[in-house]
Design a protein around this motif. Structure first.
Motif, PDB file in Angstrom:
ATOM      1  N   GLN A 121       0.855  -1.175   0.000  1.00 27.52           N
ATOM      2  CA  GLN A 121       0.000   0.000   0.000  1.00 27.52           C
ATOM      3  C   GLN A 121       0.901   1.239   0.000  1.00 27.52           C
ATOM      4  O   GLN A 121       2.007   1.209   0.530  1.00 27.52           O
ATOM      5  CB  GLN A 121      -0.890   0.033   1.251  1.00 27.52           C
ATOM      6  CG  GLN A 121      -1.768  -1.178   1.420  1.00 27.52           C
ATOM      7  CD  GLN A 121      -2.544  -1.125   2.731  1.00 27.52           C
ATOM      8  OE1 GLN A 121      -3.760  -1.199   2.735  1.00 27.52           O
ATOM      9  NE2 GLN A 121      -1.837  -0.991   3.833  1.00 27.52           N
ATOM     10  N   ALA A 122       0.394   2.329  -0.564  1.00 26.73           N
ATOM     11  CA  ALA A 122       1.191   3.547  -0.609  1.00 26.73           C
ATOM     12  C   ALA A 122       0.288   4.769  -0.482  1.00 26.73           C
ATOM     13  O   ALA A 122      -0.864   4.762  -0.907  1.00 26.73           O
ATOM     14  CB  ALA A 122       1.992   3.618  -1.903  1.00 26.73           C
ATOM     15  N   ILE A 123       0.857   5.813   0.114  1.00 28.57           N
ATOM     16  CA  ILE A 123       0.171   7.098   0.232  1.00 28.57           C
ATOM     17  C   ILE A 123       0.969   8.132  -0.550  1.00 28.57           C
ATOM     18  O   ILE A 123       2.189   8.236  -0.384  1.00 28.57           O
ATOM     19  CB  ILE A 123       0.044   7.533   1.705  1.00 28.57           C
ATOM     20  CG1 ILE A 123      -0.861   6.562   2.468  1.00 28.57           C
ATOM     21  CG2 ILE A 123      -0.504   8.958   1.804  1.00 28.57           C
ATOM     22  CD1 ILE A 123      -0.883   6.797   3.964  1.00 28.57           C
ATOM     23  N   ALA A 124       0.279   8.872  -1.407  1.00 26.02           N
ATOM     24  CA  ALA A 124       0.906   9.950  -2.172  1.00 26.02           C
ATOM     25  C   ALA A 124       0.464  11.286  -1.602  1.00 26.02           C
ATOM     26  O   ALA A 124      -0.721  11.488  -1.318  1.00 26.02           O
ATOM     27  CB  ALA A 124       0.518   9.847  -3.640  1.00 26.02           C
ATOM     28  N   ILE A 125       1.429  12.188  -1.428  1.00 23.22           N
ATOM     29  CA  ILE A 125       1.138  13.555  -0.987  1.00 23.22           C
ATOM     30  C   ILE A 125       1.771  14.496  -2.003  1.00 23.22           C
ATOM     31  O   ILE A 125       2.985  14.469  -2.201  1.00 23.22           O
ATOM     32  CB  ILE A 125       1.720  13.834   0.416  1.00 23.22           C
ATOM     33  CG1 ILE A 125       1.238  12.781   1.427  1.00 23.22           C
ATOM     34  CG2 ILE A 125       1.314  15.221   0.893  1.00 23.22           C
ATOM     35  CD1 ILE A 125       1.914  12.890   2.782  1.00 23.22           C
ATOM     36  N   VAL A 126       0.948  15.310  -2.653  1.00 21.02           N
ATOM     37  CA  VAL A 126       1.431  16.187  -3.718  1.00 21.02           C
ATOM     38  C   VAL A 126       0.916  17.605  -3.486  1.00 21.02           C
ATOM     39  O   VAL A 126      -0.285  17.819  -3.356  1.00 21.02           O
ATOM     40  CB  VAL A 126       0.979  15.694  -5.111  1.00 21.02           C
ATOM     41  CG1 VAL A 126       1.607  16.557  -6.204  1.00 21.02           C
ATOM     42  CG2 VAL A 126       1.330  14.229  -5.317  1.00 21.02           C
ATOM     43  N   LYS A 127       1.850  18.564  -3.427  1.00 23.19           N
ATOM     44  CA  LYS A 127       1.486  19.982  -3.317  1.00 23.19           C
ATOM     45  C   LYS A 127       1.590  20.596  -4.715  1.00 23.19           C
ATOM     46  O   LYS A 127       2.661  20.629  -5.316  1.00 23.19           O
ATOM     47  CB  LYS A 127       2.432  20.687  -2.346  1.00 23.19           C
ATOM     48  CG  LYS A 127       2.296  22.223  -2.329  1.00 23.19           C
ATOM     49  CD  LYS A 127       1.071  22.699  -1.600  1.00 23.19           C
ATOM     50  CE  LYS A 127       0.976  24.228  -1.599  1.00 23.19           C
ATOM     51  NZ  LYS A 127       2.158  24.882  -0.982  1.00 23.19           N
ATOM     52  N   ILE A 128       0.457  21.083  -5.230  1.00 31.20           N
ATOM     53  CA  ILE A 128       0.378  21.641  -6.585  1.00 31.20           C
ATOM     54  C   ILE A 128       0.286  23.156  -6.477  1.00 31.20           C
ATOM     55  O   ILE A 128      -0.680  23.684  -5.925  1.00 31.20           O
ATOM     56  CB  ILE A 128      -0.845  21.085  -7.332  1.00 31.20           C
ATOM     57  CG1 ILE A 128      -0.815  19.550  -7.327  1.00 31.20           C
ATOM     58  CG2 ILE A 128      -0.892  21.618  -8.759  1.00 31.20           C
ATOM     59  CD1 ILE A 128      -2.159  18.910  -7.483  1.00 31.20           C
ATOM     60  N   GLU A 129       1.276  23.852  -7.010  1.00 32.73           N
ATOM     61  CA  GLU A 129       1.347  25.302  -6.827  1.00 32.73           C
ATOM     62  C   GLU A 129       1.097  26.095  -8.099  1.00 32.73           C
ATOM     63  O   GLU A 129       0.963  27.306  -8.054  1.00 32.73           O
ATOM     64  CB  GLU A 129       2.719  25.679  -6.248  1.00 32.73           C
ATOM     65  CG  GLU A 129       2.954  25.093  -4.865  1.00 32.73           C
ATOM     66  CD  GLU A 129       4.320  25.458  -4.304  1.00 32.73           C
ATOM     67  OE1 GLU A 129       5.178  25.904  -5.094  1.00 32.73           O
ATOM     68  OE2 GLU A 129       4.525  25.293  -3.086  1.00 32.73           O
ATOM     69  N   GLU A 130       1.050  25.433  -9.229  1.00 32.05           N
ATOM     70  CA  GLU A 130       0.863  26.157 -10.483  1.00 32.05           C
ATOM     71  C   GLU A 130      -0.181  25.476 -11.356  1.00 32.05           C
ATOM     72  O   GLU A 130      -0.264  24.251 -11.403  1.00 32.05           O
ATOM     73  CB  GLU A 130       2.181  26.250 -11.261  1.00 32.05           C
ATOM     74  CG  GLU A 130       3.233  27.108 -10.589  1.00 32.05           C
ATOM     75  CD  GLU A 130       4.480  27.246 -11.437  1.00 32.05           C
ATOM     76  OE1 GLU A 130       4.443  26.799 -12.611  1.00 32.05           O
ATOM     77  OE2 GLU A 130       5.480  27.783 -10.938  1.00 32.05           O
ATOM     78  N   LYS A 131      -0.986  26.293 -12.018  1.00 28.87           N
ATOM     79  CA  LYS A 131      -1.952  25.801 -12.990  1.00 28.87           C
ATOM     80  C   LYS A 131      -1.626  26.368 -14.357  1.00 28.87           C
ATOM     81  O   LYS A 131      -0.912  27.356 -14.482  1.00 28.87           O
ATOM     82  CB  LYS A 131      -3.372  26.182 -12.570  1.00 28.87           C
ATOM     83  CG  LYS A 131      -3.847  25.472 -11.311  1.00 28.87           C
ATOM     84  CD  LYS A 131      -5.306  25.796 -10.999  1.00 28.87           C
ATOM     85  CE  LYS A 131      -5.778  25.052  -9.768  1.00 28.87           C
ATOM     86  NZ  LYS A 131      -7.198  25.353  -9.449  1.00 28.87           N
ATOM     87  N   GLU A 132      -2.185  25.736 -15.385  1.00 23.50           N
ATOM     88  CA  GLU A 132      -1.946  26.167 -16.749  1.00 23.50           C
ATOM     89  C   GLU A 132      -3.267  26.299 -17.492  1.00 23.50           C
ATOM     90  O   GLU A 132      -4.289  25.737 -17.078  1.00 23.50           O
ATOM     91  CB  GLU A 132      -1.042  25.158 -17.475  1.00 23.50           C
ATOM     92  CG  GLU A 132       0.351  25.025 -16.879  1.00 23.50           C
ATOM     93  CD  GLU A 132       1.206  24.034 -17.645  1.00 23.50           C
ATOM     94  OE1 GLU A 132       0.717  23.492 -18.663  1.00 23.50           O
ATOM     95  OE2 GLU A 132       2.350  23.800 -17.231  1.00 23.50           O
TER      96      GLU A 132
END
Length: 334
Positions: A121-132
């Motif tokens: 099992q895995a947990i992903a944590i992603v901080k997204i700071e830019e959009k296009e």
């Protein structure tokens, strides 16, 4: 090492990290195929799997916030929403700096990930700071309709980490990626609080990197000297069990003066360590054995022995054309 082609995103939630924290109130179940593929790419795209990390705390690992939250999720997946909200609150508390951008925090729970030949099992944590801006083109009753959509590029670099459940008897394995070098402080040190799991790999990698920088920047070395020293550096690391800077200097730089020795010792002394073979394999890919001439000419040389390099490549100056030249000796074309 980590295979996610058959993984399943069973739960996910998105929070907004701004001046005010907006918590997602629902943990969504497994999305439809296209959206799941997008989230999987967002979570694992270009993740550095060469360097593994582990959670730590100076006194008690249980006081490491993210470690405690992810262990709770691995122990009881029904706590996913609550613990992801706790992670968002913790990240928000350590992100109060004007240089840290606003953005979305994606947290996903993946099952059926293959790591070290075991299903995990895995947990992903992603901080997204830019959009296009993306163009959404549709055909409707013989008309083409084009709309602009403000969206997220799932292939773009983000601050992220993957935390893999290794079972009750082992600490989770963590892999990390930061968008910018300056993000390491708040993302790795303050939020996740990680340390390198394999210290010998880490130090070997740093030693090889700094030795390469020194060789390439040293003005007293010719281009062929630099090629030879790079090759001898790799040879030293292949042949030795431990990296000792004084021994390295004597082996690679036989004619090094005291100033050069002092520079190298001050630079790489902290990285003395047992040598990691996997770090050498990685370094070999980046040790480009090339001589660059002007703008459009490169000579690639894969000879390891510096004496042979000097025998095969001759540097000269043509007084008639007022230009430098390289003369290369070889026995046959292949």
């Amino acid at each position: 090492m980590l295979e996610v082609s058959d993984s399943k995103l069973t739960q996910y939630v998105v929070h907004y990290m701004g001046d005010e924290l907006v918590l997602g109130q629902d943990a969504f179940p497994q999305p439809e195929v296209m959206l799941e593929a997008a989230f999987t790419q967002l979570s694992f795209h270009k993740l550095d799997l060469d360097q593994q990390y582990t959670f730590f705390h100076e006194t008690n690992i249980g006081l490491n916030e993210v470690y405690t939250y992810v262990k709770s999720i691995f122990d009881n997946t029904t706590s996913f929403l609550e613990q992801s909200q706790n992670m968002a609150k913790h990240l928000h508390s350590v992100s109060q700096h004007p240089n840290i951008k606003k953005g979305e925090l994606f947290t996903g729970f993946f099952e059926n990930c293959l790591f070290q030949d075991e299903v995990r099992q895995a947990i992903a944590i992603v901080k997204i700071e830019e959009k296009e801006m993306f163009l959404d083109v549709k055909s409707d009753q013989n008309n083409v309709i084009v709309n602009g959509i403000d969206g997220i590029n799932v292939k773009k670099a983000n601050n992220m980490c993957i935390i893999i459940d290794m079972g009750q008897d082992e600490e989770p394995a963590v892999f990390l990626k930061t968008k910018r070098k300056e993000d390491v402080v708040y993302w790795q040190e303050r939020f996740l609080k990680l340390k390198v799991a394999d210290e010998s790999y880490h130090k070997t990698n740093l030693a090889l990197t700094e030795c390469k920088k020194y060789i390439l920047k040293e003005d007293t070395f010719t281009n062929t000297d630099k090629l030879g020293f790079l090759n001898k550096t790799l040879e030293y690391f292949r042949n030795e069990e431990e990296f000792q800077v004084e021994d390295y200097i004597e082996t690679v730089f036989e004619q090094a003066n005291e100033v050069q020795k002092d520079v190298l010792i001050n630079t790489v002394k902290p990285y003395e360590t047992e040598i990691s073979e996997s770090a050498i394999v990685k370094a070999e890919k980046n040790y480009k054995r090339k001589i660059k001439l002007d703008d459009n000419i490169e000579i690639q040389v894969n000879v390891r022995d510096i004496e042979k390099v000097n025998e095969l490549i001759e540097v000269g100056y043509d007084e008639v054309t007022n230009r430098k030249f390289y003369k290369i000796y070889f026995e046959e074309e292949v």
